[in-house]
Design a protein around this motif. Structure first.
Motif, short mmCIF file in Angstrom:
data_model
loop_
_atom_site.label_atom_id
_atom_site.label_comp_id
_atom_site.label_asym_id
_atom_site.label_seq_id
_atom_site.Cartn_x
_atom_site.Cartn_y
_atom_site.Cartn_z
N HIS A 23 0.77 -1.22 -0.02
CA HIS A 23 0.08 -0.20 0.10
C HIS A 23 0.98 1.11 -0.05
CE1 HIS A 23 -4.18 -1.89 1.11
NE2 HIS A 23 -3.08 -3.01 1.09
N THR A 25 1.65 5.55 -1.09
CA THR A 25 1.09 6.86 -1.08
C THR A 25 2.27 7.58 -1.68
OG1 THR A 25 -0.60 6.74 0.86
CG2 THR A 25 0.12 8.92 -0.29
N ALA A 27 2.95 11.67 -2.20
CA ALA A 27 2.04 12.89 -1.92
C ALA A 27 3.17 14.22 -2.04
CB ALA A 27 1.81 12.85 -0.53
N THR A 67 -4.31 2.00 -9.00
CA THR A 67 -4.59 3.32 -8.57
C THR A 67 -5.42 3.89 -8.45
OG1 THR A 67 -3.92 4.30 -11.12
CG2 THR A 67 -2.18 3.24 -9.97
N GLN A 68 -5.55 5.01 -7.64
CA GLN A 68 -6.74 5.80 -7.41
C GLN A 68 -6.48 7.11 -8.17
OE1 GLN A 68 -6.39 6.39 -3.25
NE2 GLN A 68 -7.26 4.42 -2.51
N ARG A 71 -5.83 13.02 -5.61
CA ARG A 71 -6.69 14.07 -4.86
C ARG A 71 -5.82 15.19 -4.70
NH1 ARG A 71 -6.63 12.60 0.25
NH2 ARG A 71 -8.18 13.91 0.81
N SER A 92 -2.13 13.96 -3.55
CA SER A 92 -1.77 12.71 -3.10
C SER A 92 -2.42 11.69 -3.96
CB SER A 92 -1.89 12.43 -1.67
OG SER A 92 -3.17 12.41 -1.45
N VAL A 93 -1.84 10.72 -4.10
CA VAL A 93 -2.48 9.45 -4.87
C VAL A 93 -2.17 8.03 -4.16
CG1 VAL A 93 -0.89 9.14 -6.68
CG2 VAL A 93 -3.03 8.14 -6.93
N GLY A 94 -3.19 7.19 -4.18
CA GLY A 94 -2.85 6.01 -3.47
C GLY A 94 -2.58 4.89 -4.69
N ARG A 96 -1.78 0.44 -5.13
CA ARG A 96 -1.72 -0.90 -4.35
C ARG A 96 -1.05 -2.00 -5.36
NH1 ARG A 96 -7.25 -2.81 -2.18
NH2 ARG A 96 -8.10 -1.71 -4.01
N ARG A 120 5.76 6.92 -0.10
CA ARG A 120 5.60 6.57 1.26
C ARG A 120 5.07 4.98 1.00
NH1 ARG A 120 2.13 9.91 3.24
NH2 ARG A 120 0.27 8.55 3.49
N ASP A 122 2.83 2.69 3.06
CA ASP A 122 2.00 2.69 4.22
C ASP A 122 1.92 1.46 4.95
OD1 ASP A 122 1.26 5.26 3.85
OD2 ASP A 122 -0.04 4.41 2.11
#
Length: 224
Positions: A23, A25, A27, A67-68, A71, A92-94, A96, A120, A122
């Motif tokens: 997971h 991020t 940012a 991917t998200q 934001r 930021s974007v997440g 996985r 980063r 997580d």
């Protein structure tokens, strides 16, 4: 008149994880929105490219990823004297990424940690494949029922009674009033990756724990 016994049987099995989902991020923050957004979008493109070259659903090392959307938001922070500071923009974007090869997972994360300032990790979610989990769940349920039989027979033997026979078997809690089954099996582990200095630079160390699959059953027996 037959004597009734109500018992709970349980069993757990442990296995090393077969998949690790990172997971991640990306940012950044800054005084203007567009540079911040562009920085995150550019790093996201680089991360996607690094994933795509490893992605193979059947063989891995990456079997799945997502991917998200990026934001963005803004806030006005306050300093220690209670004065409101200029606007700060965030983006930021997440991401996985699921790996079947944990050595490649460590290498991939280590490369991005050193090359992307806004990267980063997580955490890593450790799991079994669906087929293996189903197989283990079937096995632990069988052993849980056998444990219930053993317990009931021990009670009957202590009372000098004969062989017990089952009259009801249910998930734990469902033979009680209110019918509230208890969950069996814990969630997938969400574990850490630690960085250590080996003299020649940072080295990532995986720390997965075994996955536990457990079952509990309630059973009612009678013995004459």
């Amino acid at each position: 008149m037959p004597t009734e016994f109500t018992v709970r049987g349980s069993h757990s099995a442990f296995q090393s994880p077969e998949r690790g989902t990172a997971h991640v991020t990306l940012a950044f923050q800054g005084p203007a929105l567009q540079p911040v957004y562009d920085r995150v979008a550019g790093d996201l493109d680089a991360v996607r490219a690094s994933i795509q070259e490893l992605h193979d659903p059947a063989q891995g090392p990456v079997t799945w990823w997502s991917t998200q959307q990026v934001r963005t938001w803004a806030q006005r922070p306050w300093n220690k004297d209670g004065k409101q500071l200029p606007l700060v923009h965030h983006a930021s974007v997440g991401v996985r990424v699921k790996f079947r090869d944990f050595a490649r997972l460590a290498t991939w994360v280590g490369r991005l940690v050193s090359s992307a300032d806004g990267f980063r990790l997580d955490g890593v979610e450790w799991a079994l494949t669906e087929a293996r989990r189903v197989e283990l769940e079937r096995a632990v349920r069988t052993h849980a029922v056998q444990d219930a039989v053993r317990r009931a027979q021990e009670y009957a033997d202590a009372l000098g009674l004969g062989q017990v026979r089952p009259v009801a078997v249910a998930d734990a809690g469902m033979l009680s009033q209110g019918i509230s089954p208890m969950g069996g099996g814990g969630p997938a582990g969400f574990m850490r990756m630690a960085a250590k200095d080996s003299g020649g630079g940072a080295e990532l160390e995986l720390a997965p724990e075994d996955i536990e699959v457990s079952a509990e059953v309630d059973a009612r027996f009678v013995a004459d």
